[in-house]
Design a protein around this motif. Structure first.
Motif, PDB file in Angstrom:
ATOM      1  N   GLN A 129     -58.908  -3.327 -83.320  1.00  0.00           N
ATOM      2  CA  GLN A 129     -60.091  -2.887 -83.030  1.00  0.00           C
ATOM      3  C   GLN A 129     -60.701  -3.369 -81.655  1.00  0.00           C
ATOM      4  N   LEU A 130     -60.746  -4.412 -81.312  1.00  0.00           N
ATOM      5  CA  LEU A 130     -61.353  -5.061 -80.133  1.00  0.00           C
ATOM      6  C   LEU A 130     -60.797  -4.535 -78.870  1.00  0.00           C
ATOM      7  N   PHE A 131     -59.279  -4.475 -79.011  1.00  0.00           N
ATOM      8  CA  PHE A 131     -58.506  -4.052 -77.755  1.00  0.00           C
ATOM      9  C   PHE A 131     -58.734  -2.775 -77.236  1.00  0.00           C
ATOM     10  N   PHE A 132     -58.733  -1.782 -78.307  1.00  0.00           N
ATOM     11  CA  PHE A 132     -58.785  -0.253 -78.368  1.00  0.00           C
ATOM     12  C   PHE A 132     -60.175   0.073 -77.897  1.00  0.00           C
ATOM     13  N   TYR A 133     -61.077  -0.448 -78.309  1.00  0.00           N
ATOM     14  CA  TYR A 133     -62.659  -0.476 -78.172  1.00  0.00           C
ATOM     15  C   TYR A 133     -62.866  -0.728 -76.700  1.00  0.00           C
ATOM     16  N   HIS A 134     -62.278  -1.541 -76.150  1.00  0.00           N
ATOM     17  CA  HIS A 134     -62.634  -1.944 -74.650  1.00  0.00           C
ATOM     18  C   HIS A 134     -61.513  -1.196 -73.793  1.00  0.00           C
ATOM     19  N   PHE A 135     -60.449  -0.934 -74.363  1.00  0.00           N
ATOM     20  CA  PHE A 135     -59.458  -0.308 -73.601  1.00  0.00           C
ATOM     21  C   PHE A 135     -59.689   1.119 -73.118  1.00  0.00           C
ATOM     22  N   LEU A 136     -60.609   1.761 -74.190  1.00  0.00           N
ATOM     23  CA  LEU A 136     -61.059   3.205 -73.765  1.00  0.00           C
ATOM     24  C   LEU A 136     -62.357   2.882 -73.114  1.00  0.00           C
ATOM     25  N   GLY A 137     -63.243   2.083 -73.545  1.00  0.00           N
ATOM     26  CA  GLY A 137     -64.552   1.930 -72.796  1.00  0.00           C
ATOM     27  C   GLY A 137     -64.313   1.602 -71.244  1.00  0.00           C
ATOM     28  N   CYS A 138     -63.373   0.917 -70.981  1.00  0.00           N
ATOM     29  CA  CYS A 138     -63.126   0.350 -69.478  1.00  0.00           C
ATOM     30  C   CYS A 138     -62.576   1.644 -68.769  1.00  0.00           C
ATOM     31  N   THR A 139     -61.516   2.295 -69.616  1.00  0.00           N
ATOM     32  CA  THR A 139     -61.039   3.567 -68.867  1.00  0.00           C
ATOM     33  C   THR A 139     -61.894   4.450 -68.847  1.00  0.00           C
ATOM     34  N   GLU A 140     -62.912   4.808 -69.673  1.00  0.00           N
ATOM     35  CA  GLU A 140     -63.944   5.779 -69.307  1.00  0.00           C
ATOM     36  C   GLU A 140     -64.813   5.540 -68.069  1.00  0.00           C
ATOM     37  N   CYS A 141     -65.018   4.054 -67.978  1.00  0.00           N
ATOM     38  CA  CYS A 141     -65.876   3.693 -66.875  1.00  0.00           C
ATOM     39  C   CYS A 141     -65.112   3.981 -65.401  1.00  0.00           C
ATOM     40  N   PHE A 142     -63.854   3.488 -65.477  1.00  0.00           N
ATOM     41  CA  PHE A 142     -63.202   3.790 -64.524  1.00  0.00           C
ATOM     42  C   PHE A 142     -63.040   5.404 -64.101  1.00  0.00           C
ATOM     43  N   LEU A 143     -62.782   6.020 -65.060  1.00  0.00           N
ATOM     44  CA  LEU A 143     -63.027   7.524 -64.831  1.00  0.00           C
ATOM     45  C   LEU A 143     -64.151   7.994 -64.403  1.00  0.00           C
ATOM     46  N   TYR A 144     -65.379   7.706 -64.912  1.00  0.00           N
ATOM     47  CA  TYR A 144     -66.706   7.982 -64.124  1.00  0.00           C
ATOM     48  C   TYR A 144     -66.642   7.797 -62.619  1.00  0.00           C
ATOM     49  N   THR A 145     -66.298   6.449 -62.208  1.00  0.00           N
ATOM     50  CA  THR A 145     -65.945   6.197 -61.022  1.00  0.00           C
ATOM     51  C   THR A 145     -64.883   6.963 -60.208  1.00  0.00           C
ATOM     52  N   VAL A 146     -63.931   7.495 -60.657  1.00  0.00           N
ATOM     53  CA  VAL A 146     -63.009   8.451 -59.913  1.00  0.00           C
ATOM     54  C   VAL A 146     -63.462   9.913 -59.661  1.00  0.00           C
ATOM     55  N   MET A 147     -64.323  10.384 -60.790  1.00  0.00           N
ATOM     56  CA  MET A 147     -65.002  11.533 -60.855  1.00  0.00           C
ATOM     57  C   MET A 147     -66.223  11.527 -59.749  1.00  0.00           C
ATOM     58  N   ALA A 148     -66.914  10.350 -59.682  1.00  0.00           N
ATOM     59  CA  ALA A 148     -67.747  10.692 -58.559  1.00  0.00           C
ATOM     60  C   ALA A 148     -67.141  10.552 -57.059  1.00  0.00           C
ATOM     61  N   TYR A 149     -65.905   9.833 -57.042  1.00  0.00           N
ATOM     62  CA  TYR A 149     -65.170  10.046 -55.775  1.00  0.00           C
ATOM     63  C   TYR A 149     -64.811  11.466 -55.676  1.00  0.00           C
ATOM     64  N   ASP A 150     -64.313  12.254 -56.507  1.00  0.00           N
ATOM     65  CA  ASP A 150     -63.952  13.455 -56.568  1.00  0.00           C
ATOM     66  C   ASP A 150     -65.114  14.271 -56.300  1.00  0.00           C
ATOM     67  N   HIS A 151     -66.413  14.216 -56.671  1.00  0.00           N
ATOM     68  CA  HIS A 151     -67.675  14.962 -56.238  1.00  0.00           C
ATOM     69  C   HIS A 151     -67.995  14.628 -54.676  1.00  0.00           C
ATOM     70  N   PHE A 152     -67.732  13.320 -54.355  1.00  0.00           N
ATOM     71  CA  PHE A 152     -67.982  12.913 -52.829  1.00  0.00           C
ATOM     72  C   PHE A 152     -67.190  13.707 -52.163  1.00  0.00           C
ATOM     73  N   VAL A 153     -65.790  13.948 -52.421  1.00  0.00           N
ATOM     74  CA  VAL A 153     -64.936  14.658 -51.511  1.00  0.00           C
ATOM     75  C   VAL A 153     -65.338  16.072 -51.399  1.00  0.00           C
ATOM     76  N   ALA A 154     -65.528  16.670 -52.919  1.00  0.00           N
ATOM     77  CA  ALA A 154     -65.702  18.133 -52.893  1.00  0.00           C
ATOM     78  C   ALA A 154     -67.051  18.499 -52.220  1.00  0.00           C
ATOM     79  N   ILE A 155     -68.041  17.576 -52.006  1.00  0.00           N
ATOM     80  CA  ILE A 155     -69.239  18.056 -51.369  1.00  0.00           C
ATOM     81  C   ILE A 155     -69.402  17.627 -49.996  1.00  0.00           C
ATOM     82  N   CYS A 156     -68.882  16.469 -49.627  1.00  0.00           N
ATOM     83  CA  CYS A 156     -68.808  16.048 -48.246  1.00  0.00           C
ATOM     84  C   CYS A 156     -67.769  16.446 -47.428  1.00  0.00           C
TER      85      CYS A 156
END
Length: 265
Positions: free
Chosen positions: A53-80
């Motif tokens: 439970q603890l592993f998968f909760y933090h695995f999915l949470g951390c992955t989501e956090c990194f994914l939001y960061t990648v999405m921000a970079y994607d928007h940065f490239v698309a707009i800039c």
């Protein structure tokens, strides 16, 4: 003195102060373990189940956090750099970034899980929460956890903070580029592209700050925030991202108009 025998299972006490609300919570939640004990069955969870439970909760949470960061970079490239977008964000780069989010999410989760369960647990075994998470598990350890609490706090806080700073840097450049657009319509469209992502970021990062970075853990506050984070946010995400779609907007407007007509009749 605590019993020296090792704990082989834990008892999930559930969400604090929700006695006699089992039926309503049963309808709201789709977590199999929660459904099992909300239906009146045993609240026991094995040691390995708690670790999972603890592993998968933090695995999915951390992955989501990194994914939001990648999405921000994607928007940065698309707009800039719109003319270079297909070159910079090639299929190979997208695949590497997607796999990287899961890889580093797994590394972070392994570190936090190992940090938590290297401690001896010899009783009591009642987890004052509705799933196994770091703050409540550390309270059950029969050893000094002060150093580990500090390391865990730095680790859990440092990762989201680093991601948030990278997102902030990306959006600083994005805002600057948008303000250079002369047409109001162009600015509106550019901001509209980022609005869904920014809303999802706020819904994702606020619970982390409230739960893991508070000096004195509050079980009731933690449970309330976790329920909102685990139940409400996933339900809102499809709505947040789909509202940018014109067909979805039209359908939603049509449904609301029909409901208003029925109400008037």
């Amino acid at each position: 003195m605590r019993n020296a025998s090792a704990v082989t299972e834990f008892i999930l006490l559930g969400i604090p102060h929700t006695e006699d609300l089992e039926t309503m919570l049963f309808v709201l939640f789709l977590s199999p373990k929660m459904l099992f004990y909300l239906a009146g069955n045993s609240r026991a969870i094995s040691y390995s189940g708690c670790v999972s439970q603890l592993f998968f909760y933090h695995f999915l949470g951390c992955t989501e956090c990194f994914l939001y960061t990648v999405m921000a970079y994607d928007h940065f490239v698309a707009i800039c750099y719109p003319l270079h977008y297909t070159i910079i964000m090639s299929h190979r780069v997208c695949a590497i970034l997607a796999m990287g989010t899961s890889f580093f999410g797994c590394i972070q989760a392994i570190f936090l899980t190992t940090l938590t369960f290297q401690l001896p647990y010899c009783g009591p075994s009642e987890v004052d929460y509705y799933f196994c998470d770091i703050p409540v598990m550390l309270k059950l350890a029969c050893a000094d956890t002060s150093a580990l609490e500090m390391v865990g706090l730095i680790s859990v806080g440092l990762m989201p903070l680093s991601c948030f700073l990278l997102i902030l840097i990306s959006y600083s450049f994005i805002v600057y580029s948008i303000l250079q657009i002369r047409s109001t319509e162009g600015q509106r469209r550019a901001f509209s592209t980022c609005s869904a992502h920014l809303t999802a970021i706020l819904l994702s990062f606020m619970p982390v700050v409230l739960i893991y970075l508070q000096p004195t853990p509050n079980p009731w506050l933690n449970a309330t925030v976790q329920v909102l984070n685990n139940l409400v946010t996933p339900m809102l995400n499809p709505l947040i991202y789909s509202l940018r779609n014109k067909e979805v907007k039209y359908s939603l407007r049509k449904v609301l108009e029909e409901m208003a007509l029925i109400h008037e009749k």
